[in-house]
Structure formats: C-alpha cells, structure tokens
Design a protein around this motif. Structure first.
Motif, PDB file in Angstrom:
ATOM      1  N   SER A   1      74.160 -37.510 -79.535  1.00  0.00           N
ATOM      2  CA  SER A   1      75.501 -38.235 -78.808  1.00  0.00           C
ATOM      3  C   SER A   1      76.155 -38.910 -80.209  1.00  0.00           C
ATOM      4  O   SER A   1      75.767 -39.104 -81.101  1.00  0.00           O
ATOM      5  CB  SER A   1      74.970 -39.200 -77.932  1.00  0.00           C
ATOM      6  OG  SER A   1      73.990 -40.140 -78.572  1.00  0.00           O
ATOM      7  N   HIS A   2      77.560 -39.124 -79.597  1.00  0.00           N
ATOM      8  CA  HIS A   2      78.320 -40.197 -80.508  1.00  0.00           C
ATOM      9  C   HIS A   2      78.578 -41.335 -79.806  1.00  0.00           C
ATOM     10  O   HIS A   2      78.660 -41.374 -78.551  1.00  0.00           O
ATOM     11  CB  HIS A   2      79.315 -39.519 -81.253  1.00  0.00           C
ATOM     12  CG  HIS A   2      80.487 -39.143 -80.130  1.00  0.00           C
ATOM     13  ND1 HIS A   2      81.344 -40.110 -79.880  1.00  0.00           N
ATOM     14  CD2 HIS A   2      81.061 -38.120 -79.719  1.00  0.00           C
ATOM     15  CE1 HIS A   2      82.330 -39.863 -78.815  1.00  0.00           C
ATOM     16  NE2 HIS A   2      82.128 -38.260 -78.732  1.00  0.00           N
ATOM     17  N   PHE A   3      78.550 -42.484 -80.599  1.00  0.00           N
ATOM     18  CA  PHE A   3      78.851 -43.703 -79.961  1.00  0.00           C
ATOM     19  C   PHE A   3      80.013 -44.366 -80.107  1.00  0.00           C
ATOM     20  O   PHE A   3      80.456 -45.616 -79.582  1.00  0.00           O
ATOM     21  CB  PHE A   3      77.564 -44.862 -80.275  1.00  0.00           C
ATOM     22  CG  PHE A   3      77.516 -45.168 -81.823  1.00  0.00           C
ATOM     23  CD1 PHE A   3      78.069 -45.970 -82.296  1.00  0.00           C
ATOM     24  CD2 PHE A   3      76.285 -44.371 -82.348  1.00  0.00           C
ATOM     25  CE1 PHE A   3      78.057 -46.183 -83.705  1.00  0.00           C
ATOM     26  CE2 PHE A   3      76.073 -44.796 -83.869  1.00  0.00           C
ATOM     27  CZ  PHE A   3      77.100 -45.662 -84.310  1.00  0.00           C
TER      28      PHE A   3
ATOM     29  N   GLY B   1      75.333 -34.088 -75.182  1.00  0.00           N
ATOM     30  CA  GLY B   1      75.701 -34.708 -73.990  1.00  0.00           C
ATOM     31  C   GLY B   1      77.017 -35.248 -73.773  1.00  0.00           C
ATOM     32  O   GLY B   1      77.622 -35.824 -72.945  1.00  0.00           O
ATOM     33  N   GLU B   2      77.843 -34.295 -74.548  1.00  0.00           N
ATOM     34  CA  GLU B   2      79.538 -34.455 -74.350  1.00  0.00           C
ATOM     35  C   GLU B   2      79.991 -34.367 -72.861  1.00  0.00           C
ATOM     36  O   GLU B   2      79.217 -33.465 -72.060  1.00  0.00           O
ATOM     37  CB  GLU B   2      80.165 -33.720 -75.308  1.00  0.00           C
ATOM     38  CG  GLU B   2      80.329 -33.938 -77.011  1.00  0.00           C
ATOM     39  CD  GLU B   2      81.275 -35.102 -77.103  1.00  0.00           C
ATOM     40  OE1 GLU B   2      81.832 -35.635 -76.240  1.00  0.00           O
ATOM     41  OE2 GLU B   2      81.499 -35.231 -78.476  1.00  0.00           O
ATOM     42  N   PRO B   3      80.817 -34.922 -72.500  1.00  0.00           N
ATOM     43  CA  PRO B   3      81.200 -34.822 -70.940  1.00  0.00           C
ATOM     44  C   PRO B   3      81.900 -33.493 -70.740  1.00  0.00           C
ATOM     45  O   PRO B   3      82.315 -32.841 -71.648  1.00  0.00           O
ATOM     46  CB  PRO B   3      82.312 -36.034 -70.905  1.00  0.00           C
ATOM     47  CG  PRO B   3      82.725 -36.176 -72.175  1.00  0.00           C
ATOM     48  CD  PRO B   3      81.616 -35.894 -73.232  1.00  0.00           C
TER      49      PRO B   3
ATOM     50  N   MET C   1      83.269 -42.018 -70.092  1.00  0.00           N
ATOM     51  CA  MET C   1      83.109 -40.726 -70.274  1.00  0.00           C
ATOM     52  C   MET C   1      82.725 -40.141 -71.697  1.00  0.00           C
ATOM     53  O   MET C   1      81.865 -39.213 -71.857  1.00  0.00           O
ATOM     54  CB  MET C   1      84.372 -40.009 -69.679  1.00  0.00           C
ATOM     55  CG  MET C   1      84.519 -38.465 -69.810  1.00  0.00           C
ATOM     56  SD  MET C   1      86.350 -37.944 -69.697  1.00  0.00           S
ATOM     57  CE  MET C   1      86.075 -36.110 -69.816  1.00  0.00           C
ATOM     58  N   ASP C   2      83.691 -40.368 -72.429  1.00  0.00           N
ATOM     59  CA  ASP C   2      83.505 -40.001 -73.925  1.00  0.00           C
ATOM     60  C   ASP C   2      82.879 -40.875 -74.874  1.00  0.00           C
ATOM     61  O   ASP C   2      83.689 -41.714 -75.433  1.00  0.00           O
ATOM     62  CB  ASP C   2      84.816 -39.472 -74.402  1.00  0.00           C
ATOM     63  CG  ASP C   2      84.909 -38.587 -75.650  1.00  0.00           C
ATOM     64  OD1 ASP C   2      83.773 -38.539 -76.043  1.00  0.00           O
ATOM     65  OD2 ASP C   2      85.875 -38.402 -76.164  1.00  0.00           O
ATOM     66  N   MET C   3      81.650 -40.956 -75.147  1.00  0.00           N
ATOM     67  CA  MET C   3      80.587 -40.356 -74.452  1.00  0.00           C
ATOM     68  C   MET C   3      79.408 -41.204 -74.100  1.00  0.00           C
ATOM     69  O   MET C   3      78.235 -40.793 -74.560  1.00  0.00           O
ATOM     70  CB  MET C   3      80.267 -38.952 -74.976  1.00  0.00           C
ATOM     71  CG  MET C   3      79.632 -39.089 -76.517  1.00  0.00           C
ATOM     72  SD  MET C   3      78.781 -37.482 -77.013  1.00  0.00           S
ATOM     73  CE  MET C   3      77.231 -37.543 -75.870  1.00  0.00           C
ATOM     74  N   LYS C   4      79.545 -42.648 -73.787  1.00  0.00           N
ATOM     75  CA  LYS C   4      78.401 -43.456 -73.679  1.00  0.00           C
ATOM     76  C   LYS C   4      77.502 -42.951 -72.565  1.00  0.00           C
ATOM     77  O   LYS C   4      76.252 -43.205 -72.753  1.00  0.00           O
ATOM     78  CB  LYS C   4      79.023 -44.956 -73.462  1.00  0.00           C
ATOM     79  CG  LYS C   4      79.433 -45.414 -75.012  1.00  0.00           C
ATOM     80  CD  LYS C   4      79.960 -46.566 -75.393  1.00  0.00           C
ATOM     81  CE  LYS C   4      80.381 -46.902 -76.371  1.00  0.00           C
ATOM     82  NZ  LYS C   4      81.006 -48.191 -76.594  1.00  0.00           N
TER      83      LYS C   4
ATOM     84  N   ASP D   1      81.458 -42.139 -85.736  1.00  0.00           N
ATOM     85  CA  ASP D   1      82.641 -41.438 -86.300  1.00  0.00           C
ATOM     86  C   ASP D   1      83.109 -39.820 -85.882  1.00  0.00           C
ATOM     87  O   ASP D   1      83.776 -39.108 -86.488  1.00  0.00           O
ATOM     88  CB  ASP D   1      82.503 -41.334 -87.887  1.00  0.00           C
ATOM     89  CG  ASP D   1      83.752 -40.913 -88.565  1.00  0.00           C
ATOM     90  OD1 ASP D   1      84.828 -41.611 -88.340  1.00  0.00           O
ATOM     91  OD2 ASP D   1      83.690 -40.071 -89.427  1.00  0.00           O
ATOM     92  N   GLU D   2      82.382 -39.687 -84.794  1.00  0.00           N
ATOM     93  CA  GLU D   2      82.893 -38.342 -84.100  1.00  0.00           C
ATOM     94  C   GLU D   2      84.439 -38.208 -83.964  1.00  0.00           C
ATOM     95  O   GLU D   2      84.713 -37.011 -84.217  1.00  0.00           O
ATOM     96  CB  GLU D   2      82.071 -37.914 -83.018  1.00  0.00           C
ATOM     97  CG  GLU D   2      81.995 -36.501 -82.470  1.00  0.00           C
ATOM     98  CD  GLU D   2      83.243 -36.313 -81.626  1.00  0.00           C
ATOM     99  OE1 GLU D   2      83.409 -34.918 -81.250  1.00  0.00           O
ATOM    100  OE2 GLU D   2      84.047 -37.216 -81.148  1.00  0.00           O
ATOM    101  N   GLU D   3      84.910 -39.064 -83.531  1.00  0.00           N
ATOM    102  CA  GLU D   3      86.546 -39.116 -83.335  1.00  0.00           C
ATOM    103  C   GLU D   3      87.173 -38.925 -84.313  1.00  0.00           C
ATOM    104  O   GLU D   3      88.388 -38.545 -84.222  1.00  0.00           O
ATOM    105  CB  GLU D   3      86.913 -40.286 -82.480  1.00  0.00           C
ATOM    106  CG  GLU D   3      85.902 -40.617 -81.202  1.00  0.00           C
ATOM    107  CD  GLU D   3      86.451 -39.582 -79.990  1.00  0.00           C
ATOM    108  OE1 GLU D   3      87.234 -38.588 -80.176  1.00  0.00           O
ATOM    109  OE2 GLU D   3      85.756 -39.626 -78.831  1.00  0.00           O
ATOM    110  N   VAL D   4      87.008 -39.197 -85.619  1.00  0.00           N
ATOM    111  CA  VAL D   4      87.786 -39.168 -86.738  1.00  0.00           C
ATOM    112  C   VAL D   4      87.183 -37.910 -87.618  1.00  0.00           C
ATOM    113  O   VAL D   4      87.807 -37.019 -87.809  1.00  0.00           O
ATOM    114  CB  VAL D   4      87.773 -40.638 -87.517  1.00  0.00           C
ATOM    115  CG1 VAL D   4      88.800 -40.336 -88.781  1.00  0.00           C
ATOM    116  CG2 VAL D   4      88.317 -41.462 -86.703  1.00  0.00           C
TER     117      VAL D   4
HETATM  118 ZN    ZN Z   1      83.155 -36.967 -77.557  1.00  0.00          ZN
END
Ligand code: ZN
Length: 539
Positions: free
Chosen positions: A84-86, A202-204, A138-141, A170-173
């Motif tokens: 997952s990414h936080f 576990g991305e939505p 949703m994205d993605m906690k 840092d998934e979003e960047v």
């Molecule tokens: Zn995500």
C-alpha cells in the motif's frame, strides 16, 4: 484466542478514520511522521509485541520512511506481500472545508448540510448513506487498513503462510518509497527465507466511466513514461527574424506529431492505453527580452502495456525525425521566398549522443561539474533538472544546433501484467465466484490497473536494451533519480490488485463505499489468501 482489535466492520471503520486523520500529503512533514504511527499501532498486536524485530522502519529519501511488518509462520516459506502507499494528494480543493478533509465522519455530516454544492453523482451517493467522504479514504488508506486487519487475524489464527505488509510514501509523485523498498524486499527474503508468491496491492477500484457500478480486480498495472525534448534553435533579435530560428517554432512541429499519436497507443488483452498527450511545453528563457527564445522544452505523457523504454525511444525518434524534416522544409521555403540564408537544418539527437559529444569535447570531469551545478539548485524538480542538464550541455556544444535533443524525464513506471499466471487466475476466479455467492457482487477482471501503481516496480521482465536506453537517456539518472531494474527483475512473483470500491480519487468528493471496504473486500481477500494456503497444501 486473543480478541481481535480490527476484526469487525465497525472496528475497521474506526481504524480508517484514525489513519486518515494522520495527514500525510506527499512531501510534507505528515508524510515523514506517518509510518511510525502505523508502527505504533501494529506494535499493540500480540504477535508484534512478541516479535518486535518483525516490525521495521526503513529509509526512503528526503527523511521519508517506509514500514515493513512480517507475520512469519514457523514452517511456511510462501509469502504474500501486501502493498500500500500512505501518502495522499493535497487538499486545497476542499476550500473552507479543508480542515475536515481528514475527518471522514465529520466531513460526511457537514457535506449533508450543503449537498447542493455537489455534483449529482456525489450528491446521490452522499444521501444514500453508503459512502464515507475524505482525503485518503479511497486512495488508499483503506487498502492499508485492510492489510493491518488481515495481518492481525493471520497472526492470531496462525495461518500457515507468511504475510509481509509493506506501506510506502511518495506513490503520488515519484514512487521513491517503492523504489527504495525493492532492495529491502530482497534483503528480507534472504534474512527470513521467504518465497514470494504474490505481490498483492490494495489500491481502490476506479470507476471506468461515470455511473459505473462494477467491482473490478486488476491482474496488472499500466505503465507510464515521459519522452521529452529540448529544442535548441539559433538566437536572433526580433528585428531580424530570419537570422535565427526560434525554439517554439521547432517545438510546434514535434508537439503536433506527438499529441494523440496512435503510434504511441497500445492494445493488449482487449484493453487500450489512453493516447499520448503533452504535459508541458515551455521556454527555458527566464525573462522577457527582445532576444528571441531559442531554447524550449516539452514533456509528453505516454502509457505502456507491453513496450519498454527502448521501444518508446525508437518510436519517439522516428516521430521527431519527421517533425524535424517538416520544420526544415517549411523554414527553407520561407528563406527561399524571402531570399534569406538559412541558419542550418534542425537535427535530431538522443541525449546519450549529446553526452558523448560533450564528454569527448570537454572530458568527463567538466561534464560531471556541469551536472553537479544543476543538481545544486534546490528549487528545480527532476523534470526541470533533466532539461537544464541537456540545455547546459547544448550551450557548450552549439556546433550541434539547431537541434531537438530527445530524453526521458522521471518518473517511469514500467507496465506489469500477470493475466497469464495460473495463481492469479485462480485468485480472480475465486473473487468472482465468492463475490457473487457471498455478496451478490458481480466482479470483473481488468488486465491493467489504469491508475498507475507501485506494482510497476516488482516482477520486472525485460531482457536486453529496455532499461539501458532509459538509463542512458535520463539526464538525472544516478543522481536524483534511479530505478533498481536489476533488483526488480529478481522479484519474480505475479501481481494482483484487490481493493475497496471508491469514487473521485484526487477530488473533493473522494469517497469510499463502506460496505465494500469494511465488509465485502476484507472477507474476499481473506478467503483468497486461505485459498492460496490450501492450494499449496494440496500440491
Ligand atoms: Zn493510490
């Protein structure tokens, strides 16, 4: 057996709200602090109290860290990695509700008092009472929360399998968290004698079109790469326009040919990538003057399914050559008509050719010093640095101008796909069958998760030139950006994404479908993991 902390839908809902309240926008202090809060939470679980060394923080970059939590069964080797990414995106779009963006229960209540401000689809969902709104729900906690619940239960019930929870920043960047985690996954594999069986993200679920009510599982993840160009013309004064050639003029020919170019669209397994598009096109001239702009840059976004960096560079080069040819022809025609002497023909070269030329001319030391000078600028991101390095080299090598220099700007997400994998097919069939039987939920398979994910950095398959071409043509490679291709190639296990249903990621109406998140998907994933355990026992 011990009482589970996160064993009920209500408990998952409370945990989600707490985890969402720990703000963690990419590149903020919150992102740096977040993983130690998850660590503290998991440390309450009996298994991790007894095995504190299975719960570890590791360095990524810029003071950011990622967390691994390993539940290891004494006799199991087979391991499922729960990814997952936080980090989350920013919250400005919440306006005066921004302070509630991280308080899902309060935000959802508040939105009810101003539902007329919402688009129809979001308003209907709000009124249905089935959704929880908030940044990161949703994205993605929720994906992370579900994994926390699973690992707690697996440990309490001593499932005969290993689960390795991995949550990264840092998934979003730039996905620097996941890129750093790759090496750690290899170390943990050796240290604990693990066999990686599946990389499970576990991305939505993303809706495929407005009003889409389907539930999807993803057996792969789309890739993304950014072929980019530095345009280097010849400067002149506005009073003598034909004594030079401007960079925007050259750029216009390439941008026309890159945008929506079907040569850069892919099809696989009945799915199609979105067409390429220009993400940025600009002057490198820093202020207004009557000298014409002779340096410009453009950044193009290209999605991938099967192609690697080398194949993209070849196509990009072809497109750029036809652009240069058309540009040269048009320019020479004008010169002929006005009896002016052309300043030269625009050539196309790869960044690696420019670098070789500059190194031969000045030696490696000077070239390294030029690069270091650019990296010293803290204001510039990796994209800007990429162009500035190529630009500074071109300033010193004007014998090559006018030119289009082709390069790659970060980030690069290789495409990954496990649709042919037997285990993945068993998993997909299981979720389809049980979704329908247990929850009356029709489940469909998508071969490439279209939201970009960290799965791009595992299960890498590429012989030959694919990544060396990326390395050679990425100006910031090895200093501020790199991808551990060799290590990624050692992480050979199929990928799968099973996450909760949500809508409007990255918008102020981001929301999570509660029944899906707290009841359906955790049960389906648990059953799927048990199915994998049992299949293993059979063979
Ligand atoms: Zn995500």
């Amino acid at each position: 057996m011990e009482q589970l902390r996160w064993g009920t839908p209500d408990a998952l809902r409370r945990l989600l709200c707490e985890v969402v309240s720990w703000k963690s926008m990419t590149l903020t202090e919150g992102e740096r602090e977040f993983p130690s809060k998850v660590q503290a939470k998991l440390a309450e679980v009996t298994y991790f109290r007894e095995n504190p060394n299975h719960l570890e923080l590791h360095d990524a970059d810029l003071g950011r860290r990622f967390l691994t939590a390993l539940y290891k069964h004494p006799s199991a080797k087979e391991t499922i990695v729960l990814i997952s990414h936080f980090d989350t995106v920013n919250t400005e779009e919440y306006g005066d509700l921004e302070e509630y963006a991280y308080q899902p229960e309060e935000l959802t209540q508040l939105l009810l008092t101003r539902k007329n401000e919402l688009p129809e689809d979001a308003r209907n969902d709000l009124q249905s009472g089935e959704y929880l709104f908030g940044r990161g729900t949703m994205d993605m906690k929720m994906g992370l929360v579900m994994h926390m619940g699973l690992i707690e239960k697996a440990a309490a019930e001593e499932w005969p399998i290993n689960l390795l929870l991995l949550t990264v920043p840092d998934e979003e960047v730039n996905s620097s968290g996941m890129r750093a985690a790759v090496t750690k996954l290899l170390e943990l594999k050796d240290e604990h004698q693990l066999t990686y069986k599946l990389f499970l993200n576990g991305e939505p679920v993303f809706t495929q079109e407005p009003g889409d009510k389907n539930y999807y599982v993803y057996s792969g993840s789309i890739g993304k790469i950014m072929p980019s160009a530095l345009f280097y013309g010849k400067e002149t004064h506005v009073g003598e326009p034909l004594s030079g050639i401007t960079a925007p003029y050259i750029a216009s020919f390439l941008t026309q040919r890159m945008e929506w170019n079907p040569m850069l669209q892919e099809r696989d397994l009945g799915e199609t990538t979105p067409l390429p598009v220009t993400l940025q096109q600009k002057d490198l001239k820093l202020e207004y003057s009557v000298q014409t702009p002779y340096r410009a840059s453009a950044l193009y976004n290209v999605f991938l399914m099967k192609r690697n960096a080398d194949e993209i560079m070849r196509i990009f080069e072809k497109v750029a050559k036809s652009a240069a040819e058309a540009c040269n022809e048009a320019y020479k025609r004008v010169c002929r008509e006005l009896s002016a002497e052309p300043v030269g023909s625009v050539r196309v070269l790869r960044y690696e050719d420019l670098l070789k030329h500059a190194t031969q001319k000045f030696g490696e030391k000077k070239v390294e010093a030029i690069k270091a000078g650019i990296h010293a600028n803290r204001e510039w991101d990796d994209r800007e640095k990429s162009f500035r390095i190529a630009d500074t080299l071109m300033i010193q090598c004007q014998e090559l101008a006018p030119a289009i220099v082709l390069l790659f700007a970060p980030p690069y997400y290789p495409a990954v796909n496990s649709s042919e994998d037997e285990l993945v097919n068993q998993c997909v069939d299981y979720v389809k069958k049980e979704g329908l039987a247990k929850f009356d939920l029709p489940v469909r398979q998508i071969h490439y998760f279209n939201g970009i994910s960290d799965l791009s950095y595992v299960n890498y398959r590429d012989e030959g030139e694919g990544w060396t071409t990326f390395q050679a043509n990425t100006p910031v490679w090895g200093s501020s950006y790199s991808i551990p291709f060799t290590e990624m190639a050692q992480l050979q296990a199929p990928v799968l994404n099973v996450g909760p249903l949500g809508k409007d990621a990255h918008k102020r109406t981001e929301r999570l479908h509660m029944k899906s998140a707290f009841e359906e998907v955790p049960v389906l994933v648990e059953g799927m993991i048990k199915m994998i355990m049992n299949t293993k026992i059979k063979d």
